[in-house]
Write a protein that holds these residues in place. Sequence first.
Motif, short mmCIF file in Angstrom:
data_model
loop_
_atom_site.label_atom_id
_atom_site.label_comp_id
_atom_site.label_asym_id
_atom_site.label_seq_id
_atom_site.Cartn_x
_atom_site.Cartn_y
_atom_site.Cartn_z
N ALA A 296 1.13 -1.30 -0.01
CA ALA A 296 0.11 0.23 -0.05
C ALA A 296 0.83 1.42 -0.05
O ALA A 296 2.02 1.34 0.60
CB ALA A 296 -0.82 -0.04 1.47
N GLU A 297 0.68 2.36 -0.20
CA GLU A 297 0.71 3.48 -0.90
C GLU A 297 0.02 4.44 -0.87
O GLU A 297 -1.58 4.27 -1.51
CB GLU A 297 2.25 3.46 -2.36
N PRO A 298 0.84 5.59 -0.59
CA PRO A 298 -0.62 6.65 -0.85
C PRO A 298 -0.66 7.21 -1.89
O PRO A 298 0.07 6.98 -2.95
CB PRO A 298 0.59 8.06 -0.08
N GLU A 299 -1.83 7.10 -2.54
CA GLU A 299 -2.49 7.31 -3.67
C GLU A 299 -2.30 9.06 -4.39
O GLU A 299 -3.22 9.21 -4.19
CB GLU A 299 -3.39 6.39 -4.45
N ARG A 300 -1.93 8.61 -5.46
CA ARG A 300 -2.54 10.24 -6.26
C ARG A 300 -3.54 10.40 -6.66
O ARG A 300 -3.85 9.51 -7.01
CB ARG A 300 -1.44 10.49 -7.28
N ARG A 301 -4.02 11.45 -6.31
CA ARG A 301 -5.39 11.92 -6.69
C ARG A 301 -5.46 11.71 -8.45
O ARG A 301 -4.60 12.51 -9.67
CB ARG A 301 -5.54 12.90 -5.77
N ARG A 302 -6.16 11.40 -8.26
CA ARG A 302 -6.64 10.78 -9.71
C ARG A 302 -8.10 11.67 -10.89
O ARG A 302 -9.36 11.90 -9.59
CB ARG A 302 -6.00 9.35 -10.40
N VAL A 303 -8.54 12.17 -11.17
CA VAL A 303 -9.37 12.08 -12.55
C VAL A 303 -10.05 10.75 -12.34
O VAL A 303 -9.90 10.32 -12.65
CB VAL A 303 -8.70 12.86 -13.76
N ARG A 304 -11.26 11.27 -12.01
CA ARG A 304 -12.74 10.79 -12.15
C ARG A 304 -13.66 11.18 -13.37
O ARG A 304 -14.44 9.81 -13.32
CB ARG A 304 -13.37 10.40 -10.43
N GLU A 305 -13.97 12.27 -13.25
CA GLU A 305 -14.68 12.69 -14.22
C GLU A 305 -13.78 13.69 -15.54
O GLU A 305 -13.50 14.77 -14.95
CB GLU A 305 -15.66 13.64 -13.58
N VAL A 306 -14.05 14.16 -16.94
CA VAL A 306 -14.26 14.80 -17.54
C VAL A 306 -15.41 15.02 -18.46
O VAL A 306 -15.94 14.04 -18.73
CB VAL A 306 -13.02 14.09 -18.18
N LEU A 307 -15.21 16.75 -18.19
CA LEU A 307 -16.53 17.14 -19.14
C LEU A 307 -15.51 17.43 -20.19
O LEU A 307 -14.63 18.41 -20.80
CB LEU A 307 -16.97 18.41 -18.09
N LEU A 308 -15.92 17.00 -21.41
CA LEU A 308 -15.04 16.99 -22.14
C LEU A 308 -16.05 18.09 -23.84
O LEU A 308 -17.04 17.38 -24.35
CB LEU A 308 -15.26 16.11 -23.57
N VAL A 309 -15.11 19.04 -24.89
CA VAL A 309 -16.50 19.93 -24.86
C VAL A 309 -14.81 19.74 -26.41
O VAL A 309 -13.79 20.39 -26.44
CB VAL A 309 -15.60 21.51 -24.72
N ALA A 310 -15.82 19.22 -27.75
CA ALA A 310 -14.83 19.07 -28.97
C ALA A 310 -15.62 18.82 -29.67
O ALA A 310 -17.07 19.16 -29.48
CB ALA A 310 -14.54 18.37 -28.81
#
Length: 374
Positions: A296-310
């Motif tokens: 177990a290591e401290p996990e880097r905060r990662r992206v859970r949700e993306v709002l994509l405009v394209a």
Amino acid sequence: MGTAAVGRGAVAALGALIDVALRPLVDVGIAGSSWWMSVASALPWVALGLVVWWWHERVDGARAAVTVFADVVRLLVGIAAAAGAALYGAGTLAWVLLRLLLDRSEAIGAVLDDLGQGIALLLIGALVWRMTHRRLVDREASVLHAEVFAVAGVAVIATAIGIGVTVNGGLAALVPAPLAGEAPSTTLLAGLAALAVGTPVWWLAWRPNRPVPAAEATSTGRRVFLVIVFGVNALVALISLLVIGYRVFVVLLDGPGAAGELLDEVRAPLGWLVATALVSAYHFAAWRADRRIAPAEPERRRVREVLLVAGGDVGGLARALRDAAGVRVTIQRRADAEAAPDLAPLIEAVERSDASRLLLVAGEQGVESVPLAE
């Protein structure tokens, strides 16, 4: 509410129809026209549930909801509860078949009493389970893993029940008939039926013989699942041990004449002790193995949700980004851009961000990344 009402009514109606279909096969009657009354009383639940379900799905927009709460409800109701109903129905069906083949302590009509409801639970539960699974098949990896944990959790409960009831029934065979109550073979066959249903489903869902990737071993969902299963079963094992100790103490206080009742007093909690101890030990060992694979290591905060405009094919781009980065993607199409951007810059923007929610605006100048508040 709608799904529960539809399921309850459909199981009752289908079970009554199956009982009527089986009536010519056994020498047992259903008084008067009570069979159609059972069907008729269940139909209003089906109708009401269908109306509520349709309104909730189509008008309230639940079908298109991609929130965390919506995923939790789908997993609890459409996966866990439906799988539990299907496994209960399959176990009932297996129990009836085993009794017909191996147990002659009851009349055939009495044995078949639960067959209709068992088949109905199996069919309706499997249908709801399959429909919900098809809705989740395109979701991000975390939701798919949660579905596996839900099925494995329900199946391990069925397996533990099978182990406990099998031990109980085996010990009941050693108890004199006046003390054993129900025929020991009936109890033993019930445990074997639960084992025959729960163990294969758990094996297929959990796949204990496969190597666990390091990314999965460090996932929060897997660790939480292992800790919960281990903790709950360890608690039940401790309670069962206390009950055994209490009953042994009571029997010994009653004097030597009550010693013959000792096995009958402790066989049920002893069955639960054996079952929960085995399940708890396995999941603790799996947790330890995961720790050895990837501490177990401290996990880097990662992206859970993306709002994509394209621009361009935003839907296809969102699916590709979701599969590649494992994030939930909400899309908005640009009116001033026709060509879809490349996938690689979007993945790179997701991987280098520490925000849990991210706005990605793709245009001719590249990809602009904007972290969003929770």
